[in-house]
Motif scaffolding. Structure first.
Motif, PDB file in Angstrom:
ATOM      1  N   ILE A 153       5.931  -6.738  -6.084  1.00 19.96           N
ATOM      2  CA  ILE A 153       5.923  -5.635  -7.049  1.00 19.96           C
ATOM      3  C   ILE A 153       5.839  -4.298  -6.315  1.00 19.96           C
ATOM      4  O   ILE A 153       5.484  -4.242  -5.139  1.00 19.96           O
ATOM      5  N   ASP A 154       6.177  -3.218  -6.991  1.00 14.27           N
ATOM      6  CA  ASP A 154       6.017  -1.891  -6.382  1.00 14.27           C
ATOM      7  C   ASP A 154       5.212  -1.000  -7.331  1.00 14.27           C
ATOM      8  O   ASP A 154       4.667  -1.486  -8.325  1.00 14.27           O
ATOM      9  N   ASN A 155       5.159   0.297  -7.027  1.00 16.24           N
ATOM     10  CA  ASN A 155       4.246   1.146  -7.791  1.00 16.24           C
ATOM     11  C   ASN A 155       4.714   1.441  -9.209  1.00 16.24           C
ATOM     12  O   ASN A 155       4.146   2.261  -9.892  1.00 16.24           O
ATOM     13  N   THR A 156       5.756   0.767  -9.678  1.00 12.44           N
ATOM     14  CA  THR A 156       6.136   0.923 -11.076  1.00 12.44           C
ATOM     15  C   THR A 156       5.536  -0.195 -11.922  1.00 12.44           C
ATOM     16  O   THR A 156       5.648  -0.183 -13.142  1.00 12.44           O
ATOM     17  N   ASN A 157       4.911  -1.154 -11.248  1.00 16.75           N
ATOM     18  CA  ASN A 157       4.323  -2.290 -11.958  1.00 16.75           C
ATOM     19  C   ASN A 157       3.076  -1.852 -12.743  1.00 16.75           C
ATOM     20  O   ASN A 157       2.243  -1.109 -12.229  1.00 16.75           O
ATOM     21  N   ASP A 194      -5.247  17.798  -2.998  1.00 13.18           N
ATOM     22  CA  ASP A 194      -6.238  18.265  -3.957  1.00 13.18           C
ATOM     23  C   ASP A 194      -7.417  17.287  -3.991  1.00 13.18           C
ATOM     24  O   ASP A 194      -7.238  16.091  -3.941  1.00 13.18           O
ATOM     25  N   SER A 195      -8.632  17.788  -4.082  1.00  7.37           N
ATOM     26  CA  SER A 195      -9.783  16.891  -3.985  1.00  7.37           C
ATOM     27  C   SER A 195      -9.955  16.030  -5.235  1.00  7.37           C
ATOM     28  O   SER A 195     -10.400  14.894  -5.171  1.00  7.37           O
ATOM     29  N   SER A 196      -9.573  16.562  -6.381  1.00  2.72           N
ATOM     30  CA  SER A 196      -9.697  15.760  -7.588  1.00  2.72           C
ATOM     31  C   SER A 196      -8.476  14.872  -7.775  1.00  2.72           C
ATOM     32  O   SER A 196      -8.462  13.978  -8.606  1.00  2.72           O
ATOM     33  N   ALA A 197      -7.443  15.161  -6.977  1.00  2.00           N
ATOM     34  CA  ALA A 197      -6.232  14.343  -7.050  1.00  2.00           C
ATOM     35  C   ALA A 197      -6.540  12.957  -6.523  1.00  2.00           C
ATOM     36  O   ALA A 197      -7.489  12.772  -5.774  1.00  2.00           O
ATOM     37  N   PRO A 198      -5.761  11.982  -6.957  1.00  2.52           N
ATOM     38  CA  PRO A 198      -5.996  10.621  -6.490  1.00  2.52           C
ATOM     39  C   PRO A 198      -5.915  10.520  -4.969  1.00  2.52           C
ATOM     40  O   PRO A 198      -5.101  11.186  -4.343  1.00  2.52           O
ATOM     41  N   TRP A 256      -0.351  -2.553 -11.050  1.00  2.00           N
ATOM     42  CA  TRP A 256      -0.514  -1.648  -9.916  1.00  2.00           C
ATOM     43  C   TRP A 256      -0.962  -0.283 -10.432  1.00  2.00           C
ATOM     44  O   TRP A 256      -1.934   0.299  -9.950  1.00  2.00           O
ATOM     45  N   LYS A 257      -0.243   0.214 -11.458  1.00  2.00           N
ATOM     46  CA  LYS A 257      -0.568   1.532 -12.019  1.00  2.00           C
ATOM     47  C   LYS A 257      -1.977   1.548 -12.590  1.00  2.00           C
ATOM     48  O   LYS A 257      -2.707   2.528 -12.437  1.00  2.00           O
ATOM     49  N   GLU A 258      -2.329   0.441 -13.260  1.00  2.17           N
ATOM     50  CA  GLU A 258      -3.655   0.353 -13.858  1.00  2.17           C
ATOM     51  C   GLU A 258      -4.732   0.458 -12.776  1.00  2.17           C
ATOM     52  O   GLU A 258      -5.741   1.140 -12.941  1.00  2.17           O
ATOM     53  N   PHE A 259      -4.494  -0.219 -11.663  1.00  2.00           N
ATOM     54  CA  PHE A 259      -5.435  -0.140 -10.548  1.00  2.00           C
ATOM     55  C   PHE A 259      -5.571   1.297 -10.067  1.00  2.00           C
ATOM     56  O   PHE A 259      -6.669   1.796  -9.815  1.00  2.00           O
ATOM     57  N   GLU A 260      -4.442   1.992  -9.941  1.00  2.00           N
ATOM     58  CA  GLU A 260      -4.472   3.377  -9.477  1.00  2.00           C
ATOM     59  C   GLU A 260      -5.259   4.251 -10.441  1.00  2.00           C
ATOM     60  O   GLU A 260      -6.060   5.085 -10.040  1.00  2.00           O
ATOM     61  N   LYS A 261      -5.017   4.015 -11.740  1.00  6.49           N
ATOM     62  CA  LYS A 261      -5.664   4.832 -12.744  1.00  6.49           C
ATOM     63  C   LYS A 261      -7.181   4.617 -12.725  1.00  6.49           C
ATOM     64  O   LYS A 261      -7.962   5.555 -12.690  1.00  6.49           O
ATOM     65  N   THR A 273      -9.084   3.511 -10.379  1.00  5.60           N
ATOM     66  CA  THR A 273      -9.809   3.836  -9.142  1.00  5.60           C
ATOM     67  C   THR A 273      -9.481   5.232  -8.647  1.00  5.60           C
ATOM     68  O   THR A 273      -9.938   5.634  -7.583  1.00  5.60           O
ATOM     69  N   ASN A 274      -8.674   5.969  -9.409  1.00  5.55           N
ATOM     70  CA  ASN A 274      -8.227   7.295  -9.003  1.00  5.55           C
ATOM     71  C   ASN A 274      -7.644   7.288  -7.590  1.00  5.55           C
ATOM     72  O   ASN A 274      -8.045   8.030  -6.710  1.00  5.55           O
ATOM     73  N   THR A 275      -6.733   6.394  -7.387  1.00  2.00           N
ATOM     74  CA  THR A 275      -6.082   6.307  -6.076  1.00  2.00           C
ATOM     75  C   THR A 275      -4.578   6.317  -6.256  1.00  2.00           C
ATOM     76  O   THR A 275      -4.070   6.158  -7.369  1.00  2.00           O
ATOM     77  N   GLN A 276      -3.900   6.533  -5.146  1.00  4.32           N
ATOM     78  CA  GLN A 276      -2.461   6.369  -5.140  1.00  4.32           C
ATOM     79  C   GLN A 276      -2.184   5.341  -4.052  1.00  4.32           C
ATOM     80  O   GLN A 276      -2.389   5.608  -2.880  1.00  4.32           O
ATOM     81  N   LEU A 277      -1.805   4.141  -4.470  1.00  2.81           N
ATOM     82  CA  LEU A 277      -1.705   3.038  -3.517  1.00  2.81           C
ATOM     83  C   LEU A 277      -0.327   2.991  -2.867  1.00  2.81           C
ATOM     84  O   LEU A 277       0.694   3.154  -3.527  1.00  2.81           O
ATOM     85  N   ASP A 278      -0.350   2.781  -1.577  1.00  2.00           N
ATOM     86  CA  ASP A 278       0.896   2.608  -0.833  1.00  2.00           C
ATOM     87  C   ASP A 278       0.770   1.261  -0.132  1.00  2.00           C
ATOM     88  O   ASP A 278       0.248   1.159   0.966  1.00  2.00           O
ATOM     89  N   ILE A 279       1.177   0.212  -0.849  1.00  2.00           N
ATOM     90  CA  ILE A 279       0.945  -1.143  -0.330  1.00  2.00           C
ATOM     91  C   ILE A 279       2.203  -1.695   0.316  1.00  2.00           C
ATOM     92  O   ILE A 279       3.283  -1.672  -0.275  1.00  2.00           O
ATOM     93  N   THR A 280       2.063  -2.163   1.538  1.00  2.00           N
ATOM     94  CA  THR A 280       3.153  -2.858   2.206  1.00  2.00           C
ATOM     95  C   THR A 280       2.884  -4.350   2.128  1.00  2.00           C
ATOM     96  O   THR A 280       1.871  -4.825   2.633  1.00  2.00           O
ATOM     97  N   TRP A 281       3.756  -5.074   1.483  1.00  2.00           N
ATOM     98  CA  TRP A 281       3.561  -6.526   1.371  1.00  2.00           C
ATOM     99  C   TRP A 281       4.189  -7.225   2.563  1.00  2.00           C
ATOM    100  O   TRP A 281       5.267  -6.863   3.011  1.00  2.00           O
TER     101      TRP A 281
END
Lengths: 510, 329, 295
Positions: free
Chosen positions: A59-63, A40-44, A66-71, A73-81
């Motif tokens: 940390i993972d995406n429950t942190n 979806d285009s409006s989706a993150p 991390w969530k605040e950053f996603e919110k 920037t309207n993104t869904q981050l998939d970070i590999t540390w």
């Protein structure tokens, strides 16, 4: 008898099997969670990235941060540390397999594999985009963008790191110097005398000459060559040409200085075999008068010494100068590590990724990564940010999100969690003084194929020889012979020529 | 070998027809299918293993062609430039090649001479222990080092042998003698590696030999005792022959890995003072290949190593056959 | 064998036993040292020179580790690998080894050659990485099991054991109408129990010590096996890294764990796999008995 054995064997197998299958079910239950997402285009926007992480727990995406950053920037981050212990191998294997995440982290632009790939056009040229992003193009980052250019173009988003305050340079036990009435050294001779006094005058006051004046190993004494040569890095400018410092006479003098110190017992006898962590152990135990570290260790390591010696004061020195009076202090380009975007990522997404980094380099995003959420992870008192207990739970601080993007501030290299005001203020003073010193670094950020292919081998030969001379396993005559040979070595000449050429090209562009 | 006699039998059994060439082909086919069907469960048992070898060994092996290319991940194997033997030429003409070869073979030979026989001797010694409690406790103790990783063994070595922190040097100092540098001395390096390997693996290595000894019929010993054979003669004539098969196979396999030296061990123990005797193919491949990203070059070196390994195993196996010993294949 | 012992025999037993005991003690000392350090108070470790017996005992290191979710999780992962992985390895290795030990099998020689070739050519790291990635196994625990299920080495060695089992037994079973699978399961496996146990232990230790594949194939920290976590604690990045970035790496705020904590981690990492052994030793003995009874 046979039957019995057979039976018990079968029982054993059944037992093991049940346990095994049971465990496997348990574990796969927690390992599930496939990745799904809609277009979806409006989706993150989903962004896949990979970076170093110095934290002990990733940390993972429950942190919450991390969530605040996603919110925001309207993104869904998939970070590999990546763990720093193994990141170099891993990044190289990923590069070689062509398995690149949308945002690929590489520790150094000088990585030979990376340079080949940039040449082949694997990554986006970001030069035309950067100006559209106010935070990325802010003046504070201008030097970072210039320094990270390859052939005049920006193929990467550098990760900011202050120019001053980092690098391996002496930090000394000020309490020892005070006790013996010694001044902070500014020349190599004074430095030698301070260490000698540490050895002979019993600064820890236990009546035994058990002090190890300087916890050195062969890797951490590189600054001595810098001081004697009066340059940063491996190259010196002579008659408008770049020459390698390894073959310079000044490097020979530096070598002899180190040898003299080793022979005088100022370094651990195990100089040649100590690993960095072992030198730090010597310092931590309060047995040693100093070692080469970055300024934040005034507290990172200093606080550990205080656990053993409560009165310990661990102070970085500002600079050292050579016989010509040229001052040296470690400094580098204002970034450490770069992010690259492979061409397989469509342009629209490249812009989204840049948007994300633009936010991360904004004051708000920058502080979110470093300090967490205001009112939750920290409160502001008198302009200073005081962490709350929640900060530890959210794993704010060293590592994690703050490794993804660094704070645009000297605090990156001179501050540390829990550092007391006096230590911090002194560090600020020292780093400001250091900033007055401009040691030339002509070889900085120059790229040459011959360099990649031949230089690592050559420099390793020389550094092995140096170590052997220092600990007396080889003679200075043999060292001279090796250097003589290198001065007429055609491959080293080829490397130097290519470096000179790259240097001139860079100068023209400026 | 016995293989052929088996084949002969089945031919007799299932070839009643006359030997016209055309018919023979159809007969062979007909013989194949019943055989396959008869042994379908055996193939089923073999299948997972074979699949494993195909997926995780053969498919990656095809990638070895990058040793003959200027491989670029971006262009892939299909698009990368072919350079023939360029990487091999570069490697062999490198003055360091001989140093690498010398060190690799030196370390391997030290292992072959001192490390390889160690568990055999130990197993023989343990087999002579009559007291079961002692046997078990010794067994349990000497297995322990096997479970330690090399990083830890490096740490322990440092605690024991380093010049300023090492136990040995502390004892020397306490008794008024001067300290010795063991870890940064090129003369001791190979010996140090061998000692470490023996310490770590000798106890564990006895398992396979003790298992072989366990297969010996006790009656054989009793008979030998009746005949008046002493301990050493029993060892020589009964115990050792029982291990011969295993020893031979292990020996041949070890020859095949003579170009490999425990990477992690050497890498951790290496320091600037001993590079000359410590740099081996494995560390060189790691440094140049993984760290400096020269994948084609390091693949070529890996290939060279493998070829030497194959040649050695084939030769050793031939020799073993000629001597009438059990061989690998 | 109740026979009178000569003095020569006694002397031999005595010196043999003495040597073995000395040897075992030398083996064990460093381990003793590790355990002692793990129970030592950190301050004492840094201030005292040589600690053979701590003045202050401390359980802090263990308390910290066992309270650490990541550490406990990695122990579980390693346990999973050591059980499931070992079992699968035994099945795969045993199956293939048994098949090629049956002489009448067609394509037996082909399979043998196929195995021999693989164990001599080591595929590089990068190609293996690509295979694992293409199978979608990155970040899956199976990436730590499947690529290391067996090796040419193990298959050939196990085949050697199966070869030593007399064919007559198998033939008898076949005549009784057993399928090959039940022959394998009921005759071969129990008869080669010592070998099976020994191989099981080999595999279990291998899986328990899985390290290199894990750093390549596993990114998610909560799927790290124990050894990766351990290595992360024991080795500092700068010694492995070095080069251009060494100076900067030194500057990062990375706290290395204290020495005593490292030692405690080592003890926890080593003890479980060591405990497996006495449990299996019984089977070694039983297996040996079966071996002696046969025929």
């Amino acid at each position: 008898m046979k039957k019995q054995a057979e039976q018990s064997a079968r029982q054993w197998f059944i037992k093991t099997f049940v346990v095994a299958v049971g465990t496997s079910l348990l574990l796969s239950a927690c390992g599930g969670g496939g990745k799904s997402g809609s277009a979806d285009s409006s989706a993150p926007t989903k962004i896949q990235m990979q970076t170093l992480n110095y934290a002990t727990e990733f940390i993972d995406n429950t942190n919450p941060i991390w969530k605040e950053f996603e919110k925001r920037t309207n993104t869904q981050l998939d970070i590999t540390w990546l763990s720093p212990t193994t990141s170099e191998e891993k990044i190289n294997v990923m590069l070689a397999s062509g398995d690149l995440p949308e945002v690929t982290f590489v520790e150094s632009l000088l990585n030979p594999q990376l340079q080949k790939m940039i040449g082949q056009g694997v990554f986006w040229d970001l030069t035309p985009f950067i100006k559209d992003y106010p935070n990325l193009s802010q003046p504070a980052l201008a030097e970072m963008w210039t320094d990270s250019k390859v052939d005049g173009k920006n193929y990467s988003i550098p990760r900011y790191y202050p120019s001053y305050g980092g690098g391996a340079f002496p930090i000394l036990r000020k309490d020892w110097m005070d006790k013996l009435g010694l001044q902070t050294p500014t020349t190599m001779d004074q430095f030698f005398d301070v260490l000698k006094a540490f050895k002979e005058k019993d600064p820890n006051g236990n009546g035994q000459a058990d002090e190890i004046p300087y916890a050195a190993n062969s890797d951490t004494m590189g600054f001595v060559y810098g001081v004697f040569n009066g340059v940063q890095g491996a190259w010196k400018l002579k008659d408008d040409k770049l020459v390698p410092t390894i073959t310079e006479d000044a490097s020979r003098d530096a070598l002899l200085w180190i040898k003299k110190a080793y022979d005088a017992g100022l370094f651990p006898k195990d100089f040649a075999i100590l690993k960095y962590s072992q030198t730090v152990d010597l310092i931590r135990g309060g047995k040693s008068g100093g070692t080469s570290q970055s300024m934040n260790h005034a507290w990172v390591t200093g606080s550990k010494i205080r656990e053993v010696v409560p009165t310990a004061d661990y102070m970085p020195i500002t600079y050292l100068q050579n016989a010509e009076g040229e001052k040296y202090t470690p400094s580098g380009s204002p970034y450490y590590g770069v992010y690259l975007i492979p061409k397989k990522v469509p342009e629209a997404k490249v812009k989204k990724i840049l948007e994300f980094f633009d936010y991360a380099y904004d004051k708000e995003g920058n502080e979110l990564a470093t300090y967490g959420i205001e009112g939750v992870d920290y409160t502001v008192e008198n302009g200073r940010k005081i962490p709350t207990p929640q900060a530890a739970k959210d794993q704010v601080g060293d590592g994690n999100m703050n490794n993804l993007i660094h704070l645009i501030s000297d605090d990156m290299s001179i501050g540390a969690v829990g550092m007391p005001d006096d230590v911090y203020n002194r560090n600020v003073e020292i780093v400001n003084e250091r900033k007055q010193i401009k040691t030339p670094n002509p070889g900085n950020e120059l790229y040459s194929e011959a360099y990649n292919k031949y230089y690592p081998e050559i420099s390793k030969k020389v550094s092995d020889m140096r170590t052997k001379v220092i600990i007396g396993k080889d003679t200075i005559e043999n060292y001279d012979r090796l250097i003589e040979q290198l001065r007429s070595d055609p491959t080293l000449k080829q490397v130097a020529d290519e470096m000179t050429e790259a240097y001139h090209k860079k100068m023209e562009r400026k | 070998m016995s293989e052929t006699s088996m084949g002969g039998q089945s031919e007799q059994r299932s070839a009643p027809g006359k030997s016209a060439p055309l018919r023979e082909i159809t007969l062979k086919k007909r013989r194949l299918w019943p055989d396959l069907r008869r042994d379908k469960y055996l193939y089923l048992l073999a299948m997972p293993g074979l699949l494993f070898f195909i997926i995780f060994k053969y498919i990656p092996i095809t990638n070895l062609v990058i040793g003959f290319q200027d491989y670029s991940p971006y262009l892939g194997i299909m698009g990368s430039k072919w350079v023939g033997f360029e990487h091999f030429v570069r490697f062999f003409s490198n003055p360091d090649f001989w140093m690498l070869l010398r060190n690799t073979l030196g370390i391997s030979l030290m292992n072959l001479v001192f490390f390889f026989p160690a568990p055999i001797i130990l197993a023989l010694m343990m087999n002579e222990v009559r007291n079961q409690i002692m046997k078990r406790s010794v067994q349990s103790l000497i297995y322990i080092p096997h479970f330690l990783s090399w990083v830890l063994i490096y740490g322990l070595t440092y605690l024991m042998f380093s010049q300023s922190e090492g136990l040995i040097n502390k004892l020397l100092e306490a008794s008024g003698k001067s300290t010795v540098d063991i870890l940064s001395n090129p003369h001791y390096f190979w010996g140090m590696l061998t000692v470490q390997s023996i310490w770590k693996e000798v106890g564990w290595g006895t398992i396979i030999f003790l298992a072989a000894i366990a297969g010996v019929d006790p009656q054989q010993y009793e008979a030998a005792v009746m005949d008046g054979a002493g301990r050493f003669r029993r060892m020589w004539h009964i115990t050792l022959p029982a291990m011969r098969n295993v020893i031979m196979i292990l020996f041949i396999l070890r020859l095949g890995t003579i170009m490999d030296t425990g990477f992690e061990q050497v890498y951790l123990m290496m320091n600037a003072a001993v590079t000359e005797v410590a740099e081996v193919f494995d560390t060189y491949v790691y440094r140049v290949g993984i760290r400096q990203g020269e994948f084609s070059y390091s693949t070529a070196i890996g290939l060279f190593k493998s070829v030497v390994g194959v040649v050695l195993v084939v030769l050793a196996n031939k020799a073993a056959k000629r001597l009438g010993q059990d061989s690998l294949y | 064998m109740e026979l009178s012992l000569t003095w020569k025999d006694r002397l031999f037993s005595l010196s043999n036993g003495g040597l073995l005991i000395l040897f075992s003690l030398a083996m064990v000392f460093p381990i003793y040292y590790t355990i002692v350090l793990s129970f030592t108070d950190p301050t004492e470790y840094y201030t005292r020179d040589l600690i053979l017996w701590p003045h202050h005992w401390s359980l802090d290191a263990y308390r910290y580790l066992l309270g650490n979710g990541l550490f406990v999780n990695s122990v579980l992962i390693s346990l999973f690998l050591a059980t499931v992985g070992t079992l699968l390895s035994l099945l795969v290795t045993g199956g293939l080894a048994y098949a090629i030990s049956v002489r009448r099998l067609r394509f037996r020689k082909t399979m043998m050659v196929m195995i021999l070739i693989t164990f001599l050519f080591t595929p590089g790291l990068v190609p293996l990485y690509m295979v694992v990635r293409n199978l979608g196994l990155i970040d899956s625990v199976w990436s730590l099991i499947l690529p290391s299920l067996t090796s040419g080495w193990y298959v050939l060695l196990m085949k050697g054991f199966f070869d030593s089992i007399p064919d007559s037994l198998e033939e008898a079973a076949r005549i009784d109408g057993c399928t090959e699978i039940s022959v394998f399961w009921r005759i071969i496996i129990p008869l080669s129990l010592p070998a099976v146990v020994a191989f099981g232990l080999f595999f279990a230790v291998g899986y328990w010590n899985t390290y290199f594949n894990a750093i390549m194939f596993i990114n998610e920290q909560n799927k790290w096996p124990l050894q990766v976590l351990l290595q992360n604690m024991l080795v500092d990045p700068t010694t492995m890294g070095g080069g251009e970035n060494a100076n900067i790496s030194v500057t990062m705020n990375r706290q290395m764990p204290t020495e005593t904590l490292k030692m405690a981690a080592v003890v926890i990492a080593t003890v479980p796999i060591m405990l497996v052994y006495p449990f299996l030793q019984k089977h070694f003995a039983k297996g040996a008995m079966v071996g002696s009874v046969k025929e």
